[in-house]
Design an enzyme around this catalytic site. Structure first.
Site, PDB file in Angstrom:
ATOM      1  N   HIS A 288       0.746  -1.260   0.127  1.00 27.15           N
ATOM      2  CA  HIS A 288      -0.029  -0.171   0.067  1.00 27.15           C
ATOM      3  C   HIS A 288       0.769   1.225   0.023  1.00 27.15           C
ATOM      4  CE1 HIS A 288      -3.386  -2.815   1.944  1.00 27.15           C
ATOM      5  NE2 HIS A 288      -3.262  -2.786   0.663  1.00 27.15           N
TER       6      HIS A 288
ATOM      7  N   CYS B 266       4.074  12.255  -7.526  1.00 28.29           N
ATOM      8  CA  CYS B 266       3.307  13.204  -8.240  1.00 28.29           C
ATOM      9  C   CYS B 266       2.415  12.590  -8.519  1.00 28.29           C
ATOM     10  CB  CYS B 266       4.024  13.816  -9.332  1.00 28.29           C
ATOM     11  SG  CYS B 266       4.330  12.704 -10.827  1.00 28.29           S
TER      12      CYS B 266
ATOM     13  N   GLY C 119      -1.378  -9.535  12.415  1.00 27.29           N
ATOM     14  CA  GLY C 119      -1.877  -8.322  12.787  1.00 27.29           C
ATOM     15  C   GLY C 119      -2.703  -7.745  11.955  1.00 27.29           C
TER      16      GLY C 119
HETATM   17  P1  OAD Z   1      -6.870  -3.159  10.819  1.00 33.67           P
HETATM   18  O1  OAD Z   1      -7.244  -2.130  11.365  1.00 33.67           O
HETATM   19  O2  OAD Z   1      -8.158  -3.813   9.888  1.00 33.67           O
HETATM   20  O3  OAD Z   1      -6.612  -4.739  11.628  1.00 33.67           O
HETATM   21  C1  OAD Z   1      -5.561  -4.399  12.593  1.00 33.67           C
HETATM   22  C2  OAD Z   1      -5.767  -5.971  13.069  1.00 33.67           C
HETATM   23  O4  OAD Z   1      -4.662  -6.170  14.050  1.00 33.67           O
HETATM   24  C3  OAD Z   1      -6.878  -6.471  13.886  1.00 33.67           C
HETATM   25  O5  OAD Z   1      -7.394  -7.693  13.560  1.00 33.67           O
HETATM   26  C4  OAD Z   1      -6.375  -6.581  15.206  1.00 33.67           C
HETATM   27  O6  OAD Z   1      -7.005  -7.476  16.068  1.00 33.67           O
HETATM   28  C5  OAD Z   1      -4.930  -6.718  15.027  1.00 33.67           C
HETATM   29  N1  OAD Z   1      -3.954  -6.391  16.242  1.00 33.67           N
HETATM   30  C6  OAD Z   1      -4.219  -5.032  16.812  1.00 33.67           C
HETATM   31  N2  OAD Z   1      -3.216  -4.973  17.921  1.00 33.67           N
HETATM   32  C7  OAD Z   1      -2.399  -6.042  17.768  1.00 33.67           C
HETATM   33  C8  OAD Z   1      -1.136  -6.707  18.133  1.00 33.67           C
HETATM   34  N3  OAD Z   1      -0.579  -6.071  19.280  1.00 33.67           N
HETATM   35  N4  OAD Z   1      -0.704  -7.909  17.825  1.00 33.67           N
HETATM   36  C9  OAD Z   1      -1.278  -8.372  16.865  1.00 33.67           C
HETATM   37  N5  OAD Z   1      -2.489  -8.132  16.119  1.00 33.67           N
HETATM   38  C10 OAD Z   1      -3.047  -7.058  16.574  1.00 33.67           C
HETATM   39  O7  OAD Z   1      -5.647  -3.202   9.989  1.00 33.67           O
HETATM   40  P2  OAD Z   1      -5.183  -3.769   8.662  1.00 33.67           P
HETATM   41  O8  OAD Z   1      -5.779  -5.448   8.583  1.00 33.67           O
HETATM   42  O9  OAD Z   1      -3.763  -3.836   8.359  1.00 33.67           O
HETATM   43  O10 OAD Z   1      -5.619  -0.137   3.448  1.00 33.67           O
HETATM   44  O11 OAD Z   1      -6.074  -3.063   7.413  1.00 33.67           O
HETATM   45  C11 OAD Z   1      -5.809  -3.437   5.994  1.00 33.67           C
HETATM   46  C12 OAD Z   1      -5.975  -2.327   5.203  1.00 33.67           C
HETATM   47  O12 OAD Z   1      -7.216  -1.498   5.396  1.00 33.67           O
HETATM   48  C13 OAD Z   1      -5.053  -1.192   5.450  1.00 33.67           C
HETATM   49  O13 OAD Z   1      -3.717  -1.376   4.857  1.00 33.67           O
HETATM   50  C14 OAD Z   1      -5.916  -0.066   4.861  1.00 33.67           C
HETATM   51  C15 OAD Z   1      -6.989  -0.249   5.274  1.00 33.67           C
HETATM   52  O14 OAD Z   1      -8.048  -0.070   3.945  1.00 33.67           O
HETATM   53  C16 OAD Z   1      -5.067   1.044   2.711  1.00 33.67           C
HETATM   54  O15 OAD Z   1      -4.914   1.926   3.153  1.00 33.67           O
HETATM   55  C17 OAD Z   1      -5.075   0.870   1.142  1.00 33.67           C
END
Ligand code: OAD
Length: 240
Positions: free
Chosen positions: A118, A126, A184
């Site tokens: 991402h 740009c 995570g």
């Molecule tokens: P999320 O915020 O959707 O999920 C975060 C995950 O991390 C959750 O399942 C939590 O339970 C877990 N979590 C939190 N703290 C933790 C810890 N200390 N150890 C282990 N797990 C933990 O974030 P993402 O899954 O990364 O896309 O979201 C994916 C994408 O959705 C992002 O990259 C973004 C968003 O749309 C773009 O920006 C294009």
């Protein structure tokens, strides 16, 4: 505690691929994507700001949000989970690290060749041709020195295609691995959420590290519930 049979499997698996999400940076103080936005951004949702339309409508607002997130990220330090993943590269002949995060903390922990699906919030590009633009003093005013178009954070916005090269690489290392670790991530957002399923389809063992169950948990061979900053150092310690 890491199950002994998982340690035994990893010891005989030369190819390991890891996918991380916002959860790996939570213990560094970087809010996860689905955490409520805090402070002055509390009444905005990422979906309202991280889009090309939002930027065209109000580039200053979107840049202000990213400058706020950049200073959050600049204050953050890699945690024990990032450091454990950096060490993991020495344990396997073929180790690949894919991240959905844009905070650059894996690289700060010393990981190399990170596949950034991402983009990276610290980089600026740009609008017209994705030329990387360095040393920007005031992004509200600056334009691309090559093509004069507006500049923006080098991150993927909602509704945008992912950068092609990292995506091709990510699918390749997911289809070629013996063990896939999903760490995570809520496993909700495509195409990243397809990567662990690609691995399983090719016969890989799937391990999930997360605080809570996700849609991927029922497919995983191993679900290690807990903070990545604790589980990953334990995993590395038991493998060395
Ligand atoms: P999320 O915020 O959707 O999920 C975060 C995950 O991390 C959750 O399942 C939590 O339970 C877990 N979590 C939190 N703290 C933790 C810890 N200390 N150890 C282990 N797990 C933990 O974030 P993402 O899954 O990364 O896309 O979201 C994916 C994408 O959705 C992002 O990259 C973004 C968003 O749309 C773009 O920006 C294009």
């Amino acid at each position: 505690m890491i199950p002994d049979n998982l340690i035994a499997i990893l010891r005989q698996s030369p190819r390991v691929t890891v996918l991380t999400g916002a959860g790996i940076s939570a213990e560094s103080g970087v809010p996860t994507f689905r955490d409520a936005q805090t402070g002055l951004w509390a009444n905005y949702r990422p979906e309202e700001l991280a889009t090309p339309e939002a930027f065209q409508r109000n580039p200053k607002l979107v840049w202000d949000w990213y400058l706020w997130r950049r200073q959050l990220v600049e204050q953050a330090k890699p945690n024990l989970g990032h450091i454990a993943l950096k060490k993991m590269v020495t344990l396997f002949p073929y180790f690949a690290l894919i991240t959905q995060n844009v905070d650059g903390l894996h690289q700060q922990a010393g990981s190399e060749d990170v596949i950034e699906l991402h983009g990276n919030i610290r980089r600026t590009k740009c609008f017209a041709a994705a030329h990387i633009v360095a040393d920007v003093l005031d992004p509200h005013l600056a334009h691309c020195p090559i093509c004069e178009s507006q500049i923006r954070p080098d991150v993927v916005w909602f509704g945008e295609m992912l950068p092609r090269e990292p995506l091709v690489q990510a699918f390749h290392v997911s289809q070629e691995c013996d063990v896939f670790l999903s760490i995570g991530t809520s496993a909700l957002v495509q195409p990243a959420a397809s990567l662990p399923l690609e691995a399983v389809q090719e016969g890989a063992i799937l391990v999930e590290v997360n605080l809570a169950p996700t849609p991927l948990s029922q497919t995983a061979d191993f679900v290690l519930q807990g903070p990545a900053g604790t589980i990953l150092p334990d995993l590395v310690a038991q493998l060395t």
